[in-house]
Design a protein around this motif. Structure first.
Motif, PDB file in Angstrom:
ATOM      1  N   TYR A 106      -3.058 -95.572  28.859  1.00 24.93           N
ATOM      2  CA  TYR A 106      -2.520 -94.857  27.702  1.00 24.93           C
ATOM      3  C   TYR A 106      -3.399 -93.658  27.392  1.00 24.93           C
ATOM      4  N   THR A 107      -2.746 -92.569  26.995  1.00 25.60           N
ATOM      5  CA  THR A 107      -3.444 -91.364  26.560  1.00 25.60           C
ATOM      6  C   THR A 107      -3.120 -91.123  25.092  1.00 25.60           C
ATOM      7  N   PHE A 108      -4.146 -90.796  24.306  1.00 25.92           N
ATOM      8  CA  PHE A 108      -3.987 -90.576  22.878  1.00 25.92           C
ATOM      9  C   PHE A 108      -4.153 -89.092  22.551  1.00 25.92           C
ATOM     10  N   TYR A 109      -3.431 -88.644  21.499  1.00 28.64           N
ATOM     11  CA  TYR A 109      -3.446 -87.232  21.099  1.00 28.64           C
ATOM     12  C   TYR A 109      -3.653 -87.169  19.578  1.00 28.64           C
ATOM     13  N   VAL A 110      -4.450 -86.192  19.148  1.00 32.15           N
ATOM     14  CA  VAL A 110      -4.809 -86.063  17.735  1.00 32.15           C
ATOM     15  C   VAL A 110      -4.449 -84.664  17.250  1.00 32.15           C
ATOM     16  N   SER A 111      -3.843 -84.572  16.066  1.00 35.78           N
ATOM     17  CA  SER A 111      -3.699 -83.302  15.369  1.00 35.78           C
ATOM     18  C   SER A 111      -4.067 -83.530  13.911  1.00 35.78           C
ATOM     19  N   GLY A 112      -4.454 -82.474  13.220  1.00 34.19           N
ATOM     20  CA  GLY A 112      -4.829 -82.662  11.819  1.00 34.19           C
ATOM     21  C   GLY A 112      -5.351 -81.399  11.183  1.00 34.19           C
ATOM     22  N   ASP A 113      -5.426 -81.418   9.881  1.00 30.77           N
ATOM     23  CA  ASP A 113      -5.971 -80.333   9.079  1.00 30.77           C
ATOM     24  C   ASP A 113      -6.686 -80.981   7.895  1.00 30.77           C
ATOM     25  N   ASP A 114      -8.090 -80.996   7.896  1.00 35.58           N
ATOM     26  CA  ASP A 114      -8.902 -80.274   8.873  1.00 35.58           C
ATOM     27  C   ASP A 114      -9.314 -81.224  10.005  1.00 35.58           C
ATOM     28  N   THR A 139      -5.535 -77.958  13.029  1.00 34.41           N
ATOM     29  CA  THR A 139      -4.400 -77.598  13.882  1.00 34.41           C
ATOM     30  C   THR A 139      -3.127 -77.603  13.037  1.00 34.41           C
ATOM     31  N   ARG A 140      -2.051 -77.102  13.607  1.00 35.99           N
ATOM     32  CA  ARG A 140      -0.755 -77.192  12.951  1.00 35.99           C
ATOM     33  C   ARG A 140      -0.235 -78.625  13.062  1.00 35.99           C
ATOM     34  N   ILE A 141       0.798 -78.942  12.267  1.00 38.23           N
ATOM     35  CA  ILE A 141       1.383 -80.282  12.259  1.00 38.23           C
ATOM     36  C   ILE A 141       1.907 -80.637  13.648  1.00 38.23           C
ATOM     37  N   GLU A 142       1.463 -81.793  14.167  1.00 34.87           N
ATOM     38  CA  GLU A 142       1.892 -82.338  15.455  1.00 34.87           C
ATOM     39  C   GLU A 142       1.684 -81.358  16.604  1.00 34.87           C
ATOM     40  N   ASP A 143       0.718 -80.460  16.451  1.00 33.93           N
ATOM     41  CA  ASP A 143       0.299 -79.587  17.560  1.00 33.93           C
ATOM     42  C   ASP A 143      -0.884 -80.268  18.245  1.00 33.93           C
ATOM     43  N   TYR A 144      -0.625 -80.883  19.407  1.00 35.14           N
ATOM     44  CA  TYR A 144      -1.647 -81.664  20.091  1.00 35.14           C
ATOM     45  C   TYR A 144      -2.322 -80.901  21.236  1.00 35.14           C
ATOM     46  N   ASP A 145      -1.984 -79.625  21.403  1.00 39.76           N
ATOM     47  CA  ASP A 145      -2.423 -78.909  22.613  1.00 39.76           C
ATOM     48  C   ASP A 145      -3.282 -77.688  22.320  1.00 39.76           C
ATOM     49  N   ARG A 146      -3.765 -77.544  21.093  1.00 40.44           N
ATOM     50  CA  ARG A 146      -4.547 -76.344  20.787  1.00 40.44           C
ATOM     51  C   ARG A 146      -5.936 -76.403  21.406  1.00 40.44           C
ATOM     52  N   TYR A 147      -6.550 -77.582  21.391  1.00 43.72           N
ATOM     53  CA  TYR A 147      -7.891 -77.756  21.959  1.00 43.72           C
ATOM     54  C   TYR A 147      -7.861 -78.911  22.967  1.00 43.72           C
ATOM     55  N   SER A 148      -8.655 -78.799  24.000  1.00 41.65           N
ATOM     56  CA  SER A 148      -8.682 -79.860  25.012  1.00 41.65           C
ATOM     57  C   SER A 148      -9.217 -81.162  24.442  1.00 41.65           C
ATOM     58  N   SER A 149     -10.048 -81.073  23.388  1.00 39.39           N
ATOM     59  CA  SER A 149     -10.632 -82.294  22.799  1.00 39.39           C
ATOM     60  C   SER A 149      -9.605 -83.152  22.081  1.00 39.39           C
ATOM     61  N   GLY A 172     -10.568 -79.973   3.538  1.00 44.77           N
ATOM     62  CA  GLY A 172     -11.317 -79.069   2.687  1.00 44.77           C
ATOM     63  C   GLY A 172     -10.419 -78.442   1.641  1.00 44.77           C
ATOM     64  N   ARG A 173      -9.642 -77.424   2.077  1.00 44.66           N
ATOM     65  CA  ARG A 173      -8.736 -76.737   1.154  1.00 44.66           C
ATOM     66  C   ARG A 173      -7.392 -76.501   1.824  1.00 44.66           C
ATOM     67  N   TYR A 174      -6.428 -76.137   0.998  1.00 42.22           N
ATOM     68  CA  TYR A 174      -5.076 -75.771   1.441  1.00 42.22           C
ATOM     69  C   TYR A 174      -4.347 -76.972   2.047  1.00 42.22           C
ATOM     70  N   ASP A 175      -3.643 -76.747   3.169  1.00 40.81           N
ATOM     71  CA  ASP A 175      -2.816 -77.811   3.744  1.00 40.81           C
ATOM     72  C   ASP A 175      -3.675 -78.972   4.237  1.00 40.81           C
ATOM     73  N   ASP A 176      -3.065 -80.191   4.259  1.00 40.68           N
ATOM     74  CA  ASP A 176      -3.743 -81.342   4.852  1.00 40.68           C
ATOM     75  C   ASP A 176      -2.710 -82.263   5.477  1.00 40.68           C
ATOM     76  N   HIS A 177      -3.057 -82.788   6.658  1.00 33.46           N
ATOM     77  CA  HIS A 177      -2.178 -83.695   7.396  1.00 33.46           C
ATOM     78  C   HIS A 177      -2.964 -84.269   8.565  1.00 33.46           C
ATOM     79  N   PHE A 178      -2.457 -85.342   9.158  1.00 36.07           N
ATOM     80  CA  PHE A 178      -3.011 -85.856  10.406  1.00 36.07           C
ATOM     81  C   PHE A 178      -1.944 -86.659  11.136  1.00 36.07           C
TER      82      PHE A 178
END
Length: 654
Positions: A106-114, A139-149, A172-178
């Motif tokens: 299995y491969t796992f993917y993470v997105s979130g702000d911050d 990152t943007r919502i459900e954007d899993y490809d911005r960084y290799s990490s 921190g500030r503004y939008d938040d999600h994960f």
């Protein structure tokens, strides 16, 4: 004039301030729970929030003194995702277990702000968890490809095994999600759902672990029952017969075609219901039958949503209150825990009446509709809102009486008190007709209704000049008990659009409620405009029956206007959630069922009751008559345990 009092409430403090509100600072002293559960629960994970922590990186959370033992708030999720904005400057911790549906990589993917991190262990042991994916930054919502990490290395997971994980998120500030997604055998990339999650517990049963006394007792009970059911001689030995130490009773394995010498078959899933053999043993389900109770729902699905796979009657349970059973949701492929995800929208009822507000004493100009929990109003020389004039207005309240008795036929009394005119209808029959100018006057009528039947209640009222009062009380004739209207009156949710017509006249009830029409009195052929167009024609043409304006969404809810300054008959209560029980142990928000507010005009007779939801911290009571009122509040937990009521607090309503 402002009045302020501070009174003792055990370890809490009650503050009354101003002319229209009083406040509980805390509600403590809830009795301790009967037992502290040590089991992990399927289908959800617990979430802890730590507020007031600045910064955008996870290390600002983990270095905080509050982390991890002093969260500000707690809630639950049924998937590893939260997209709505919560607030600024806080951190999130999620701990739990993840269970793969099939063996493989299995491969796992993470997105979130911050910054958002995902940690995973190779077992149930938290000490073995390491960070396998991180956003590093927002990152943007459900954007899993911005960084290799954001993408983890492939991890080998075995079906039926539970693996400890953590999600750490910092806002921190503004939008938040994960969001945490995965892909693996038979799974394209998707957010990890509740079907594969188990909540965090200090310890969960697994193969090879020594049983606690409670688990050993449960094991003995299951073995004794199984042996008796199969006609086997019960052997009261301890430890129980388990040659391969896989957590399965040897006789159970033999009967169900498994090998008592093979420890790997405890993870097998013979019937493809997403429950391993070990799960089936502890659930007392049939590992060769995907639907043990024959209710049309697979065992694994029931287990994931907290149902009993051995009880067919729970297929009719409505978990999210959307009017659809679990079986209907399963067959339609909708989420039984999400009220916004329904197979087809049906009629949804909520407590209280729908009030339709008009200009003029004869329902001359329809203004708006809104939900009113009860009819208990004293506007004095004022009016219900800025859109309603102080004189010469009218209101129609409509709802369905749901009798509280369980069998037979029972009589109930309806009592109106109005200044000025009133008409009261029961199932369309006029039972009070006092449509005249008058000071505040009471009238009563009785009606009978059978258990499990509803009665349509319509109260029409007009105000001419000066004082404006309108109340309706409902009493049980036999006991003399005055009933809480919110507990026995229901009406359609104005935010829904079911194709329901009580009169079967071609016009839906929701259209009638939104646009000032009676439900059980014929209005299809009425003309309420200057163009001679009937109500039925306006409905069929998507027009407003009074103004003939186009209705872009025919059944869209009418928004009630912003109310004017509250009258003196409005009292707002506010409080903060309890933190501990009598024995000093903590109580989580998820353990609170509701708050119970009792009030009345005598400290010895708090005969009225209101209920606030577990996530509420305030409640507004409207329509209180002038005079001194007394209030108490207490908290009820999910086990039905109730705190002692607070000290009785009095407040003068003018």
């Amino acid at each position: 004039m402002s009045v302020s009092k501070v009174l003792g409430l055990g370890s809490a403090v009650v503050l009354i301030t101003g002319c229209q509100s009083w406040q509980f600072r805390n509600i403590e002293k809830l009795p301790p729970t009967a037992s502290i559960p040590a089991e992990s629960e399927p289908g959800k994970v617990d979430v802890w929030y730590f507020d007031g922590i600045t910064g955008e990186t996870v290390d600002t959370l983990t270095s905080s003194d509050a982390y991890p033992d002093s969260p500000s708030d707690a809630s639950e999720l049924n998937q590893l995702q939260r997209l709505e904005d919560r607030t600024n400057s806080y951190g999130t911790l999620i701990r739990g277990f993840i269970e793969a549906p099939a063996t493989g990589e299995y491969t796992f993917y993470v997105s979130g702000d911050d910054e958002t991190q995902f940690w995973l262990s190779e077992s149930q042991n938290p000490d073995g968890a390491d960070q396998i994916a991180t956003t590093g930054r927002a990152t943007r919502i459900e954007d899993y490809d911005r960084y290799s990490s954001q993408t983890s290395p492939a991890r080998y997971l075995e079906a039926g095994n539970q693996y400890y994980f953590e999600v750490l998120h910092k806002e921190g500030r503004y939008d938040d999600h994960f969001s945490i997604a995965w892909e693996g055998p038979g799974i394209s990339r998707r957010v990890v759902s509740g079907a594969h999650l188990h909540s965090w517990a200090q310890r969960t049963p697994s193969a090879g672990q020594e049983l606690t006394p409670k688990e050993a007792y449960e094991m003995g009970y299951r073995i004794g029952f199984f042996d008796a059911e199969q006609g086997l001689a019960f052997t009261p030995t301890y430890p129980v017969l388990d040659e391969d130490n896989d957590g399965l009773y040897d006789n159970w394995e033999v009967i169900h075609g498994l090998n008592p010498a093979d420890p790997e078959d405890s993870n097998s899933d013979q019937d493809d219901d997403l429950l391993s053999a070990l799960d089936e043993f502890w659930s007392a389900t049939d590992p060769a039958n995907a639907d043990t109770d024959g209710d049309g729902i697979p065992d694994g699905y029931e287990f994931a949503y907290g149902l009993d796979p051995r009880e067919p009657s729970d297929a009719s349970t409505d978990l999210d209150g959307d009017g659809y059973s679990v079986l209907e949701e399963y067959l339609a492929g909708t989420d039984p825990n999400d009220p916004s995800d329904s197979p087809v929208q049906g009629p949804q009822y909520t407590a209280g009446f729908v009030g339709q507000y008009f200009n003029g004493t004869g329902f001359d100009e329809f203004l708006y509709a809104q939900k009113d929990q009860s009819i208990r109003f004293n506007w004095g020389s004022g009016s219900p809102s800025s859109e309603v004039p102080n004189s010469r207005f009218s209101i129609r309240w409509q709802g369905w009486f749901v009798p509280p008795h369980e069998d037979g036929t029972r009589s109930y009394q309806l009592t109106t008190r109005t200044d000025d005119g009133v008409r009261l209808f029961v199932n369309g029959e006029l039972v009070i007709d006092q449509w005249k100018k008058q000071s505040a006057t009471e009238y009563s009528a009785e009606f009978s209704v059978a258990a499990n039947e509803r009665a349509a209640i319509t109260m029409e009222y007009y105000e001419l000049l000066y004082d404006a009062t309108a109340t309706l009380t409902i009493s049980d004739v036999q006991s003399g008990e005055q009933l809480d209207a919110a507990s026995v009156i229901e009406s359609l949710d104005l935010g829904t659009s079911p194709a329901l017509s009580s009169l079967d006249d071609g016009i839906t009830d929701i259209y009638k409620l939104h646009y000032g029409l009676p439900l059980v009195q014929s209005s299809a052929n009425q003309v309420l405009n200057n163009e001679g167009i009937t109500v039925l024609e306006t409905y069929q043409s998507d027009l407003h029956p009074y103004t003939l304006e186009t209705v872009s969404e025919p059944d869209a809810p009418t928004t009630s206007p912003t109310p004017t300054e509250p009258s003196a008959s409005t009292v707002t209560l506010s409080w903060s959630a309890p933190g501990t029980r009598v024995d000093g142990s903590s109580i989580a928000l998820s353990e609170i069922s509701h708050y119970e507010i009792n009030y009345g005009q005598s400290p010895d007779s708090l005969d009225q009751e209101a209920r606030a939801e577990p996530d509420d911290t305030s409640y507004t009571l409207e329509g209180l008559a002038a005079g001194t009122w007394y209030f108490t509040i207490r908290v009820v937990d999910t086990d039905g345990l109730t705190s002692q009521p607070s000290e009785t607090v009095e407040f003068l309503v003018q």
